[in-house]
Every structure is written in C-alpha cells, then in structure tokens.
Design a protein around this motif. Sequence first.
Motif, short mmCIF file in Angstrom:
data_model
loop_
_atom_site.label_atom_id
_atom_site.label_comp_id
_atom_site.label_asym_id
_atom_site.label_seq_id
_atom_site.Cartn_x
_atom_site.Cartn_y
_atom_site.Cartn_z
N GLN B 73 0.80 -1.23 0.00
CA GLN B 73 0.00 0.00 0.00
C GLN B 73 0.83 1.29 0.00
O GLN B 73 0.28 2.37 0.04
N THR B 74 2.16 1.15 -0.02
CA THR B 74 2.98 2.37 -0.03
C THR B 74 2.90 3.04 -1.40
O THR B 74 3.16 2.39 -2.42
N PRO B 75 2.57 4.32 -1.46
CA PRO B 75 2.52 5.00 -2.76
C PRO B 75 3.92 5.13 -3.38
O PRO B 75 4.93 5.15 -2.67
N GLY B 76 3.95 5.24 -4.70
CA GLY B 76 5.21 5.32 -5.41
C GLY B 76 6.07 6.49 -4.98
O GLY B 76 7.29 6.37 -4.84
N ALA B 77 5.44 7.65 -4.74
CA ALA B 77 6.21 8.84 -4.35
C ALA B 77 6.92 8.61 -3.02
O ALA B 77 8.05 9.05 -2.82
N VAL B 78 6.24 7.87 -2.12
CA VAL B 78 6.86 7.58 -0.81
C VAL B 78 8.03 6.63 -1.00
O VAL B 78 9.08 6.77 -0.36
N ARG B 79 7.84 5.67 -1.90
CA ARG B 79 8.96 4.74 -2.18
C ARG B 79 10.17 5.53 -2.69
O ARG B 79 11.29 5.30 -2.26
N GLY B 80 9.91 6.45 -3.62
CA GLY B 80 11.01 7.28 -4.15
C GLY B 80 11.68 8.06 -3.04
O GLY B 80 12.91 8.14 -2.97
N ALA B 81 10.88 8.64 -2.15
CA ALA B 81 11.44 9.42 -1.04
C ALA B 81 12.29 8.53 -0.13
O ALA B 81 13.35 8.94 0.35
N LEU B 82 11.82 7.30 0.09
CA LEU B 82 12.58 6.39 0.95
C LEU B 82 13.89 5.95 0.29
O LEU B 82 14.90 5.76 0.96
N VAL B 83 13.85 5.81 -1.04
CA VAL B 83 15.10 5.47 -1.75
C VAL B 83 16.11 6.60 -1.55
O VAL B 83 17.29 6.37 -1.26
N VAL B 84 15.63 7.85 -1.67
CA VAL B 84 16.52 9.00 -1.47
C VAL B 84 17.03 9.02 -0.03
O VAL B 84 18.23 9.24 0.22
N ALA B 85 16.12 8.76 0.92
CA ALA B 85 16.53 8.76 2.34
C ALA B 85 17.59 7.71 2.58
O ALA B 85 18.59 7.95 3.28
N LEU B 86 17.40 6.53 1.99
CA LEU B 86 18.38 5.45 2.14
C LEU B 86 19.72 5.87 1.54
O LEU B 86 20.79 5.59 2.10
N GLY B 87 19.65 6.54 0.39
CA GLY B 87 20.87 7.02 -0.26
C GLY B 87 21.61 8.02 0.62
O GLY B 87 22.84 7.95 0.76
N ILE B 88 20.87 8.93 1.24
CA ILE B 88 21.52 9.94 2.11
C ILE B 88 22.10 9.26 3.34
O ILE B 88 23.25 9.50 3.73
N TRP B 89 21.32 8.36 3.95
CA TRP B 89 21.80 7.68 5.16
C TRP B 89 23.07 6.88 4.86
O TRP B 89 23.99 6.83 5.68
N SER B 90 23.12 6.26 3.67
CA SER B 90 24.26 5.37 3.39
C SER B 90 25.56 6.13 3.19
O SER B 90 26.62 5.52 3.03
#
Lengths: 163, 661
Positions: B73-90
């Motif tokens: 149920q996660t919307p695509g925009a949220v997935r994109g935001a989480l990918v960016v967040a993961l990129g920043i965290w890493s």
Amino acid sequence: MSVAHDRRTAHDALALGLAGLALVLVAALLAHGGAVGTVRTVVACLAILVVPGWLVGRLVDEDGDAIARLAGGTVATLGVIALSGFLAVELGVRVATAAVAIPLLVLVAIAAVLGASGPSRSGSAPWRSSARGGRTSRCPRCRSSRPSPSRPPGRSSLPRVSR
Amino acid sequence: VTADAAHKDDGPSPGPSVRTWAALGACFLASSVLLALAEWMAARGDARWHYYVFWIGYALAVGPAAWHMLRRQTPGAVRGALVVALGIWSLAPLLLRTGNHPLLFDEFSHFRMLQDLVRTGHPVSRVGLLQIGANFPGVELVTSALYHLSGLTLWIAALVVAAAAHVALLTGIYVLVKDAASSSRAGALAALVYSLNPSWLIFDAQFSYETLAIPMLVWVLVFALRGARQRADATGARNRSVLIGVAAVLMAGLVVTHSVTSAVCALALTGIAIVATLQRRGILRSEVVTSTSIAWGVAAWAVVITILRFVNIGHPLVQYLGPTFHVSQQLRQLLSLFGIGKGLPLHAAFASSSAPGFEIVCAYAMLPVLGIAFIWASWGLLGARGRISPLVYVAFVLSLLFFVSVPLDSAATYSEAVHRSWAFSFIGFAVLLGVAGGLALDGHLAINVRRRVLWPPALRHRLPMRPAIVACAAVVAIGSASLGSSTAYRFGGKVAPQTDPLYVGTQTAMVASWFARHATPSDVVFANRFVIRPIAIASRGHIIQPGGTESHLILTISISYDELFAYRHDRVSYIVYDRRTGKVGNVRPWFWYVSNDSQLPRDARGQHAFTYRLGCLDWVHAVFATTDYQVLRVDQGALERDLDLGHTGLDKRCQAAVFHG
C-alpha cells in the motif's frame, strides 16, 4: 484534480521541501565566510545541483516523479559540466568560474525554452490512459486479478507505473 | 495487475502517517548514532563489539525503510522518497570513517588532481600517482565547478559532488527498474538489492572516477531506454528527441569521466540494441517493442565516442588497463581451478583479518545465496520473457559476470579489480531481482517443472519463507561488506604501517606539513606508496611513481648506475624513507606496482631492503626526521659529479657492508 493526485503532489512537495531544507542547512554548516559565504554556497548548490537539474528533469521525466526528475536532471547537468569542462580544456581555455557558468546558463536557457515551448508534462505519460492488466498464464497460484483488456499496440502487457 | 495498479483501483492511498514518518526519521537518526558509536569504539581499540553495533545500526535504518518500500500500500512517491533517504543515510559509514579530509587510498590521487586542476585551470598529467587521471578528469571538472561557484573548500566541494552522485545512483537504479518492470515496488526492491553491493556502502574511495561515472552509466541507460520506447504521438516524438539528446550528451560526459564505465555502458547499450533487434524480428518472443533504430543509434554513438577517446589516449590507457585485463592470465586462473595448468599467486580473503566470524561466514554464504537468487530470478523471468525489457537480458549477462569474477578474486593480482567490477555486476542483480521480485510480490511470477509448481510456494511455506528471505538479504549485506572491503576501510584503529588506510596518522601528518612548508612546485619527491599520498596533497611538488626505478636503490643488493641515473633524470629533490621498511611485513608492498617479480632486477627479488644505504650516500643529506620517517635532500650537483666520475657516492665506511657494482 483527484485526491490521489493532490496527495501525490503533497508527498512530492514534502520530499522536495525536506531535501531543500537539508541542502540549505548543510550549506549553512559547511560554508565559510559568514552570511555572504553561506548565501554564495546555497546559490551555487542551487545553480549546479538543483535548478538546471530540475529544468532538464522536466524535459526527460515521464512519470511526474519529482525525486526521479531531480536526480536524473542533476546527473545530466553534471554530465554537461564535465563535458563542457573537457571541451574547454581541449580548446585551451582555463577551467574557472566562466568556463562553468556559461555552459550552465546555456543549459538552463535551452531547458527553459524547450520546457516552455513543449506540451505540458503532466499527463504526458502514454500509459496514463492506457488499459492496465495482464497476468502470467502459467501461474496457477497467482492472486486473482482482472483479465487483461486489449493493449495499445507496441506496449508491454505489464501495467505502467503508478504512484 | 501490479500492486500499484491494484492499489490505485482501490482508491487513493493515504501513505504513511505523520507518526510513521516520525518513527522512520527516529530510526535513521538512531542508526546514525549507532554507526558513530561503532566508529568511536573501533578507534578506541575496542575488540570486536563495534562490528555488532555497526550491523545493529545498519538494520535499524534499512529494515524499517525496506519494509515500507516493499509494502503493497505504499505510494510510489513515498517509495522514491525512501530510496533518497536510504541514499543519504548510506553516506554516513564512510563519512564517519574518513572525517573532513581524504583518507582512502585513491582519494589522495584524485584530490591531488583536483588541486592541480584548480591551481592551473587544466588537468595535470604528470603528478606521478595516477598516470591516467588527466585523461578522465570528469569528476574533478565537476568538483572544481562547484568549488569555483560556491566558495566551499575543495574537500567539502568534493564531498557534496560525491553525495549528490551517491544518492542519484540509487535513485537511478530505482527509476531504471521502475521503467523496466512498470512497478515502483520492483524499482524499490532493485534499489534495495543494489544497496547490498559491497561497492555501495563502503567503496575503496568516496571521491574517485566511479563516484560520478556509475550514476552517469545508470542514467544513460534510463534515458536511452525511455527514448527507445515505442510511441506514436507527437508528444512522444518530441520527448524522444529530448531523451536521446540527453542520453547522448551524458554518454559524452561519461567518456571523459571513466574508461571502464564508459566501455561497460557502450557494451550494455549494444546488448540492448541486439536484444531489441532479436525481439523485433521474432527470434526472441516479445510483446515489448523497442525502437531498434534508436537503440542502435544510441549504442553506435556510445561505441564510437568510447573508441575515439580510447584511441586518442592510446598507449597510457593500454599500460594502465593492461595488467587488469590480461585475458590469457585470467583464463589461466580459471582453468587452474579445474586442475588445468598452474594458477596465479593466491590471495587469501581473510588472512590475518580482524573481521569477526559471523562476517566471514556471511562472506562465504553470500555466494550460494546470490547464486540461488540468480537462478530463481532467471528461471522465473524465462516464463515471462515475452514481456520483459531488453535491459533484463543485459542484466542477466552482468549478473553472470559476477560468478565468473569470483574465482579471479582468489588471485592476488585481480582481487581489487574484481571487487570494483561488482559495482557493475550488482546493477545486473538489481535489475534481474528487482523485475523478478516485483512480479513475485504481485503474484505474477511462476516457475513450473512439468506439472509441479515450484513458485509461488504453497501457502504453508510462505510464512517461514519471509524470514528466510530477510536472512538471505542480511547475509548478502554483511558478506559483501566484509568480502568487498578491508576492515581498515570500514573502521579506524591504531596507526599500522603497510595497511591501507591506517598508515595516515601523526607521523605522516608531520612529514606532509614539513613538505607543505618547505617544498616548492619544482621539487620532485620520491617515497613509498603510503607516505607519498599525504605529501602529494600537502605540497605542490611532483611525485615519482613509488614503484619506479628509484625504488631499486633500496631493493637491489648491488647499486647499479641505472638507479642513480633515474634520480638524476627525474630530478628527484627529496627522498622520504620509512625506517620500518623491511622490518614490518614484506618489502615489495611498500612500493606500488612492484607486485610482480619480473618487473624487478634479478637481485631485488628477495625480501631485502637496504634503507641504511641512504645514509651512506654523499649526494643526500638528512633535513628532517620523525620517529618513523626520514627526509633526505638530494644534491643533484653532487650526484652528477659522482656519475661523471663513475662513483656511486657510497661512503667508504659503508662499502664493506654493501655490495655495489
């Protein structure tokens, strides 16, 4: 405008707002030279990493996905800077502020003109109006889904991305 | 229908609540604190607990983010935001390791190139550290652009570029697979798979060619594939022109950024064009229609400009890449695994490593886990081959190369190149597993053997399968970090000679700061490969390649005039030597590019180091010393006189102890 679209726009705006805030905070922390240095750093980061990227991203984005648009545009901008810097070196021009700023300005101008003259990006994705559906026929335990209606010619039977 | 589409049909998704966002933010924050704690514990010499703290911190960030990214149920925009967040965290693990200065081996070379570029306005080729660097100055050009415009310090500008590229890479993988599989869930899964790559979390360097080149490669593929997608309307034609133009420009930018990545990109685009043609001609059954003319056009552009660049550079590139791409030696090593012929000198993956047992176990377990995942995805996609993008076929080949590269990892000569190649192989894994996993998550993947259904699994097996898949992901994450990078790249510790990057410490800082104060741009410095790097970025002098003929003066039993002529020819003004040479570890690793005995004179092939000899030469005199290092000034006039007279300049008192001729 649909509720889903509003919500998506809100998500995009939230994500970009947070990214922008983070950028400003980081720039403020990293910059040296007081307020003027901070402003210069923020402006430069916007000028290199955000604005051209966003304008180029608008041209090449098909989903209206803000984050992908920005990231793709930024990488394309960095590619242009690398290429123009290399050409400057080959032409014997010293790589300094002018060698960076002029290609950036040209890039921004081209992207802005193309963006302004072209059709609206939103809704340009061809699958928006296309039918969805399809399932693998060899998958007896797959979750049930509605049968695939006719597909537009030349497109995958897989449904396109939604947000 | 995919989850996204099904979800959309069910009505708009609310997405995560504010509370969920807050919880995710807290997880990322807590994770970063634990990573910092692990680094602090390691720097204090804490035995092994820092490994556990590190992985708990890792799980705390990646676990919740992955769960949200893969939820239906996660919307695509949220997935994109989480990918960016993961990129920043890493970015955190390497930033915590290096701090606010170059520390990792390659960073020094690229940073010196950047310094020279900013100083002179042109890439400088004769630095002596990275012979090929000036031919691929893309990352330095971009960083100098940011430096000139922003007024940031050079290193911070480099970090900003590295951070932007790092995040754009993960986002690029997400978009690439989202396009190929038509599912943001598949894209998110692919981004997660790519984040397991050893070159992702902890690479050999934060700031090097690949920092910018690999994101460029991924985005060239994104733009080229979007441009080649078949469309009929006028808007599509206009979009296509823009996409192809951007792909072409970005490819040209890539060609001046990194050699291997541009070659891989050109080959990948050619592979896509070939598959698209086969699909179009019906040889490969497919409903996906890709414009073959565009695919071939972009591929031809990539191949032509890559070849032109390579030809233009010529011999230096062959010299640089030659040892890595020695196909006959690689074949010899592979054949030796089957008992045919003799293999190359071996490299022990974990010999004298301080990595804990569970990491070593994961490193070995990672290989069968990836093998099973590869077979599962390939087999599953075989059933859906009529609907997959040409990219998936290229991804299959890239993933397959990972398994071909693993035996070469055991050869000392190739281990570093193999680890670096995994940055490309994992693009293959990400695409393959992302597309297959996306289909599987949506219940669209089937694997049948005759009438027996292997996938999807029976309902009673599904519940235990989830923790098993999480465990497999954990094994790959831990194993790849452990296998792909040395512990010294991950955690700090006491200064250790001959250990990258633990050689940097107070002593090297003292020597480097002495050079910063005393060396002029016309000075030429010869030192071993460890101490030369801090010197290279602290001073403006030229650097002699540490494995050059000059090193033979210390390595050979007898002094030959060739060695002395080398000092005169290269106008060496300073020699820095480490008193521990020959006393700690093997001799040759002190000097770069002297790993192969055949490159050395016959009497330099033992484990001898004649460093005391330097104190007996009348054409050098000591000018600075620390506990471990001595800096000697070369008197070129005296050296020339000695050579004219046929002398080595060796003091008579030392001659009894030293052979010379």
